[in-house]
Structure formats: structure tokens, C-alpha cells
Design an enzyme around this catalytic site. Structure first.
Site, PDB file in Angstrom:
ATOM      1  N   ASP A 156      23.614 -57.551  35.871  1.00 61.16           N
ATOM      2  CA  ASP A 156      23.008 -58.365  34.810  1.00 61.16           C
ATOM      3  C   ASP A 156      21.687 -58.956  35.293  1.00 61.16           C
ATOM      4  OD1 ASP A 156      23.632 -59.528  32.019  1.00 61.16           O
ATOM      5  OD2 ASP A 156      22.835 -61.228  33.139  1.00 61.16           O
TER       6      ASP A 156
HETATM    7  C1  LIG Z   1      12.411 -58.036  33.524  1.00 60.19           C
HETATM    8  C2  LIG Z   1      12.825 -56.651  33.123  1.00 60.19           C
HETATM    9  C3  LIG Z   1      14.070 -56.397  32.552  1.00 60.19           C
HETATM   10  N1  LIG Z   1      14.439 -55.134  32.196  1.00 60.19           N
HETATM   11  C4  LIG Z   1      15.749 -54.843  31.573  1.00 60.19           C
HETATM   12  C5  LIG Z   1      16.872 -54.453  32.543  1.00 60.19           C
HETATM   13  C6  LIG Z   1      18.104 -54.672  31.709  1.00 60.19           C
HETATM   14  O1  LIG Z   1      18.420 -53.439  31.030  1.00 60.19           O
HETATM   15  C7  LIG Z   1      17.676 -55.732  30.672  1.00 60.19           C
HETATM   16  C8  LIG Z   1      18.421 -57.030  30.855  1.00 60.19           C
HETATM   17  O2  LIG Z   1      19.566 -57.022  30.074  1.00 60.19           O
HETATM   18  P1  LIG Z   1      21.054 -57.020  30.649  1.00 60.19           P
HETATM   19  O3  LIG Z   1      21.860 -57.876  29.719  1.00 60.19           O
HETATM   20  O4  LIG Z   1      21.068 -57.366  32.101  1.00 60.19           O
HETATM   21  O5  LIG Z   1      21.531 -55.505  30.533  1.00 60.19           O
HETATM   22  P2  LIG Z   1      21.645 -54.550  29.278  1.00 60.19           P
HETATM   23  O6  LIG Z   1      22.209 -55.289  28.087  1.00 60.19           O
HETATM   24  O7  LIG Z   1      20.338 -53.840  29.070  1.00 60.19           O
HETATM   25  O8  LIG Z   1      22.682 -53.450  29.777  1.00 60.19           O
HETATM   26  P3  LIG Z   1      24.223 -53.629  30.255  1.00 60.19           P
HETATM   27  O9  LIG Z   1      24.653 -55.050  29.989  1.00 60.19           O
HETATM   28  O10 LIG Z   1      25.016 -52.639  29.445  1.00 60.19           O
HETATM   29  O11 LIG Z   1      24.213 -53.277  31.726  1.00 60.19           O
HETATM   30  O12 LIG Z   1      16.276 -55.955  30.876  1.00 60.19           O
HETATM   31  C9  LIG Z   1      13.564 -54.077  32.394  1.00 60.19           C
HETATM   32  O13 LIG Z   1      13.890 -52.935  32.054  1.00 60.19           O
HETATM   33  N2  LIG Z   1      12.333 -54.315  32.971  1.00 60.19           N
HETATM   34  C10 LIG Z   1      11.916 -55.545  33.340  1.00 60.19           C
HETATM   35  O14 LIG Z   1      10.788 -55.686  33.867  1.00 60.19           O
END
Ligand SMILES: Cc1cn([C@H]2C[C@H](O)[C@@H](COP(=O)(O)OP(=O)(O)OP(=O)(O)O)O2)c(=O)[nH]c1=O
Length: 203
Positions: free
Chosen positions: A70
């Protein structure tokens, strides 16, 4: 028997990161709600949610090592997750503009053997990210691309968002969704082979 490696995530970034290592794995997104009682610190929050995701999927497996993760952004004591809508994404980016913030990502590994949870590892990493000044037109344009909508902090460092990131201090993959050096350390602790055998070169 080598247990199956399972990524408990619907995040295309996490899938891409794990795929880049070349280890075989399957994807089984969890359907947990990302709500936690009380007011945990960002580090506690990402660890709790990573554990929640991994355990939910672990309970459906007989032999597996399940990875949950997360990510949240922390700015001046506030925790910023994924934007709720266009206006929320604009608000988040207006706050991040011209500021350094911290990206927290938690990882949980759960080992399941004969349908029982045998071992659990939980940890997180923090990366500092400096965002350049973004003017209102840039923010509106960026949000309209759609890229911010499924990302913590409403930006993607691996995408168009990189235009406004001046520097980072810490692990890059931690920002994009899962620190691979941390994952490597945790898999080693679980005795899970990450470095697969290579063919020996012909003499
Ligand atoms: C800060 C940042 C976040 N992110 C993304 C990563 C995560 O996918 C998302 C944060 O949300 P999360 O709730 O951590 O994850 P998710 O809902 O996408 O997937 P799951 O719970 O099924 O594992 O933000 C990027 O892709 N690039 C970035 O620079």
C-alpha cells in the site's frame, strides 16, 4: 515444493515492477476496503493496509507466498491517498506544488502452507519527493490526462508526472508502488529464491 508467489494487487504498476524481476508469479487482487480505525501514522497505515490485502488473499491459498502493498503520500501531517475525483486531484496537486513530501509504501509477505498462515513479514520504506511549482493551467491539463486518478498523491512519477518532479531522496520503486530492494530483503528472509539459476555459458 516451491510455493507459488502471489501478488495481492490490482495495481498495474506493482505487476510491472514484479514482472521486471523475471520471477514467476500470479496476480490475485484483494477486495478489502482501505479503511483503518483511529489515526495511525503514515508508516503504520501502509503496513496495516499491506497486511490486510495480503492476508485476505492468503486465506484463499493452500501453498503460497502472498505479497500485499500500500502507498500513501504524506504532506505536513496529512495523509493523501488516491483522489476521489477531478476536483480532488486538482486540490491535491495544488498542495503538492512547490513542496517536498514523503511517499510511504508498506509491504507484507504472508507464507501459507497447507492452508495455514506460517509466517508474516511487514515493513515499509519512505521516499522524499520534491515537486516543482505547477501553475493552475498545468494542473488542470495534467488532471485531464487521467494519469493522476488512480495514484496516491494524484501523480505518477513513472509517467507525465515526472515533468514536475525535481528530485527524489530514497528508493524510486518505493514511490511507484513497491520498493524492490525491500521486497528482495523480505523474500530472502522467507527463503524465497529471487535470483533464479542462469544457464552456464558454453566453454
Ligand atoms: C506516488 C505514486 C503512486 N502510484 C500508485 C501506486 C499504487 O498503485 C497507487 C496507490 O494506491 P494503493 O491503494 O496503494 O494501491 P492500488 O489501489 O493501486 O492497488 P492494490 O490496492 O490492489 O494493490 O498509486 C504511482 O503509480 N506512481 C506514483 O508516483
Amino acid at each position: 515444493m516451491q510455493p507459488e508467489l502471489v501478488l495481492a494487487s490490482g495495481s498495474p504498476r506493482r505487476k510491472e515492477l514484479l514482472r521486471s524481476l523475471g520471477v514467476p508469479f500470479s496476480v490475485h487482487p484483494s477486495s478489502v476496503t482501505e479503511e483503518v480505525p483511529g489515526s495511525p501514522s503514515p508508516g503504520e497505515l501502509v503496513e496495516i493496509l499491506a497486511a490486510k490485502k495480503a492476508l485476505a488473499v492468503a486465506h484463499t491459498k493452500r501453498y503460497a507466498v502472498v505479497i500485499g502493498s500500500d502507498t500513501v503520500v504524506s504532506l505536513e501531517g496529512d495523509i493523501l491517498g488516491k483522489p476521489a475525483n477531478h476536483a480532488d486531484a486538482v486540490r491535491i496537486l495544488e498542495r503538492l506544488s512547490g513542496q517536498a513530501h514523503q511517499v510511504y509504501t508498506g509491504i507484507t509477505l504472508v507464507e501459507v502452507n497447507e492452508g495455514k498462515v506460517r509466517r508474516r513479514l511487514i515493513d515499509h520504506r519512505v521516499t522524499e519527493v520534491m515537486v516543482r511549482n505547477m501553475d493552475r493551467a498545468e494542473i488542470e491539463w495534467y488532471v485531464s490526462t487521467g494519469e493522476p486518478m488512480d495514484k496516491a498523491g494524484a501523480y505518477g512519477l513513472q509517467g507525465i508526472g515526472s515533468l514536475w518532479v525535481d528530485w527524489i531522496d530514497g528508493c524510486y520503486t518505493n514511490v511507484v508502488g513497491m520498493s524492490l530492494p525491500l521486497l528482495y530483503d523480505m523474500l530472502k528472509k522467507m527463503d524465497y529464491p529471487v535470483l533464479y539459476p542462469l544457464p552456464t555459458p558454453e566453454q
